[in-house]
Write an enzyme that holds these catalytic residues in place. Structure first.
Site: not given
Ligand code: DMJ
Length: 629
Positions: A529, A393, A264, A260, A618
């Site tokens: 998403e 994912d 981020r 995370e 992501t």
């Molecule tokens: C985000 O932190 C990122 O997109 C991650 O890959 C999946 N979860 C959240 C958003 O849903």
């Protein structure tokens, strides 16, 4: 005898002619040699770059240099160095080596064209002469010659300019349209709540007008930096920048989640550095990157999930020595880019090793991976559950995106990606009733479950990105089918917002829709998403229906999740329009991802974060694509 009979002049002429012919011979030999040399190089190169994947056709060149020594220490930054740099004519180089002042308050963003110039403003010799003293950057920031970077020769190789750059600069600016204005308005509203009640904290609690902490690192603020830059919110950006400069401290006795904080914080800082050229963000990225490195000190080199960034210690969750597969395989884009920028290969080495290891592991099912991996043995655990949702994912997403980032040369990544998509087709694809929606279910111990997380809706976008990069057109077909399904996950629900998880009906039943929702799954966390995939689909097809779908979603967010005093909130019940049960939490990804992708979806400017030049991590933070070595 004849030679002797010749006059001195005649002899000189003959000697001169001989010499002349000899020189011509050497030149023509050398120039014959060149095509041979370059032909050999080309074919070697092709051997290296051309993946042996059937159906693959490479279409788009990558655009930035491969990892190389950039700025290895603080002293190398012109702003931080006490030594005055030599005066250079202002040069617009890549953003990665361009250091400029942050956007000026007094210059308002009027067009998307300005944003586009971030990475693509051409360097024209005559322009340079005229502007030798002062340069106006893309958002009106003034670059004095003293603040220019070092000559590239000393540190960084001049990146190759894409050939279309000059043509692009001639293009008319693309004005911001009404839908984009609505996104800006939504962002400002969200930001107001954050600023008023949660400034400098991780997440806004908009109903209780307070905040929650996760890592205590201003997560929302960092996640939102590049969104503000892209939306042209200069005043907000500048204020946030000040907080980063004065208050963001990583030397804290706090446990953070490696994944995370990488996607981020590290991702957010790196992309903001690229967009703004402001070295503050690179400095901060280096700091957090270094502090996350202890996570890799495990027997298997598969990183632990948690790191104490103040103490430099790392550990797995309390109840297990496993890490999540998606987490350990979705930090690569960021660490690889950090190596490229700093010239310190340790970051890239650590994450590449994880990918190489996972590539060789047994326990996959036609390319599909289990959800957990053990940090001691390095083996997959909890075998036999396969999903494209939570815990797996972004493994699939990062296979493709690393391949793109690295200039489409790392064949193992592509092989794993292609195999996995075949695995999805073979084991996880089904069609619902009555509308025959194609969806991605799960496989648990050999049994198919018609369950699909909203998280899986990243997949249509990723498939479309792969097709755009030369992978088989089948992937685009599948993307089109899946994005329709993701849209239906919103459209078939009472509030027009998707729940966290849906179950699809496999058999037609009177009065039943395709989508069923269990009470425990009917919350909505403002996730990105679906709008992320809508953005890719619109970019690659130009089909306006994708914009319209995104517009509906934005209106429903406004209707059911907007808090009048500022901010948006997650809700507990997407099936109850009269009381969606606000949860009192605005996730950082709402600003980092959801609103950013909305803004890009509504834009008709393909150069606003051009997908042949950037790859999104992501968490929706764009990072540059490298040029093949
Ligand atoms: C985000 O932190 C990122 O997109 C991650 O890959 C999946 N979860 C959240 C958003 O849903």
């Amino acid at each position: 005898k004849k030679w002797k009979q010749l006059s001195r002049l005649q002899r000189s002429i003959i000697l001169f002619l001989f010499a002349f012919l000899a020189v011509c011979g050497v030149i023509s030999y050398t120039s014959m040699e060149e095509p041979w040399k370059s032909l050999t190089n080309k074919s070697l190169d092709e051997q290296r770059t051309e993946p042996e994947i059937p159906g693959l056709k490479l279409v788009n060149p990558a655009v930035l240099p491969a990892p190389q020594k950039a700025v290895a220490n603080t002293g190398d930054y012109p702003e931080l160095s006490t030594q005055k740099q030599p005066k250079l004519p202002h040069v617009r180089r890549s953003t990665s080596d361009l250091h400029i002042k942050p956007p000026r308050r007094d210059v308002r963003l009027k067009t998307q064209h300005d944003a586009r110039r971030t990475v693509e403003e051409p360097v024209q010799a005559d322009k340079e002469k005229k502007m030798e003293k002062t340069v106006i950057s893309w958002r009106g920031a003034v670059i004095e010659p003293d603040q220019s970077t070092e000559p590239p020769s000393s540190k960084i190789k001049e990146p190759e300019k894409p050939s279309s750059v000059e043509a692009e600069a001639q293009k008319e600016p693309v004005p911001i349209n009404e839908r984009q204005m609505a996104v800006i308005e939504a962002f400002r509203h969200a930001w107001k709540g954050y600023k008023d009640f949660a400034w400098g904290h991780d997440e806004l609690k908009p109903l209780s007008k307070s905040y929650s902490e996760w890592f205590g690192l201003g997560l929302t603020l960092i996640d939102a930096l590049d969104t503000m830059w892209i939306l042209g919110l200069k005043e907000e950006f500048e204020e946030a920048r000040k907080w980063v400069a004065n208050d963001l401290v990583f030397d804290k006795n706090v446990d953070v989640n490696l994944f995370e904080s990488t996607i981020r914080i590290l991702g957010g800082l790196l992309s903001t550095y690229h967009l703004s050229g402001d070295s503050l963000f690179l400095e901060k990225a280096k700091d957090i990157g270094n502090r996350l490195m202890p996570a890799f000190k495990t027997p298997s080199k598969i990183p632990y999930s948690d790191v104490n960034i103040g103490r430099g210690t790392a550990h797995p969750p309390r109840w297990t020595s496993d890490s999540t597969v998606a987490e350990v395989t979705s930090i690569q884009l960021e660490f690889r880019e950090l190596s490229r920028l700093t010239g310190d290969e340790k970051f890239q080495k650590a994450v590449d090793e994880v990918m190489k290891h996972v590539h060789t592991l047994s326990g996959k099912n036609d390319g599909l991976v289990p959800m957990f991996i053990n940090t001691n043995s390095g083996q997959f655990t909890h075998l036999s559950v396969y999903t494209l949702g939570a815990r797996a994912d972004s493994y699939y997403e990062y296979l493709l995106k690393q391949w793109i980032q690295g200039g489409k040369k790392e064949n193992e990544l592509l092989e794993d990606y292609m195999r996995a998509i075949e695995g999805v087709k073979k084991h996880l694809l089904q069609r619902s009733q009555p509308k025959k929606l194609t969806f991605v279910g799960e496989l648990a111990h050999g049994h198919f479950s018609a369950k699909m997380d909203h998280l899986v809706c990243f997949l249509p976008g990723t498939l479309a990105l792969g097709a755009h990069n030369g992978l088989t057109a089948d992937h685009m077909k599948l993307a089109e089918a899946l994005i329709e399904t993701c849209y239906q996950m919103y459209a078939q629900v009472e509030t027009g917002l998707s729940p966290e998880i849906v179950h699809f009906n496999l058999h037609a039943q009177k009065g039943h829709k395709d989508v069923e929702i269990k009470p425990a799954d009917r919350h909505n966390l403002l996730r990105p998403e679906t709008v992320e995939s809508l953005f890719y689909m619109y970019r690659f097809t130009g089909d306006k229906k994708y914009q319209d779908w995104g517009w509906e979603i934005l209106q429903n967010f406004n209707k059911y999740t907007r808090v009048p005093t500022g901010g948006y909130t997650s809700i507990n019940n997407v099936q109850n329009p009269s009381n969606p049960e606000p949860r009192d939490k605005m996730e950082s990804f709402f600003l980092g991802e959801t609103l950013k992708y909305m803004f890009l979806l509504f834009s008709d400017d393909i150069d606003l974060i051009n997908l042949d030049k950037y790859v999104f991590n992501t968490e929706a933070h764009p990072l540059p694509i490298w040029v093949p070595a």
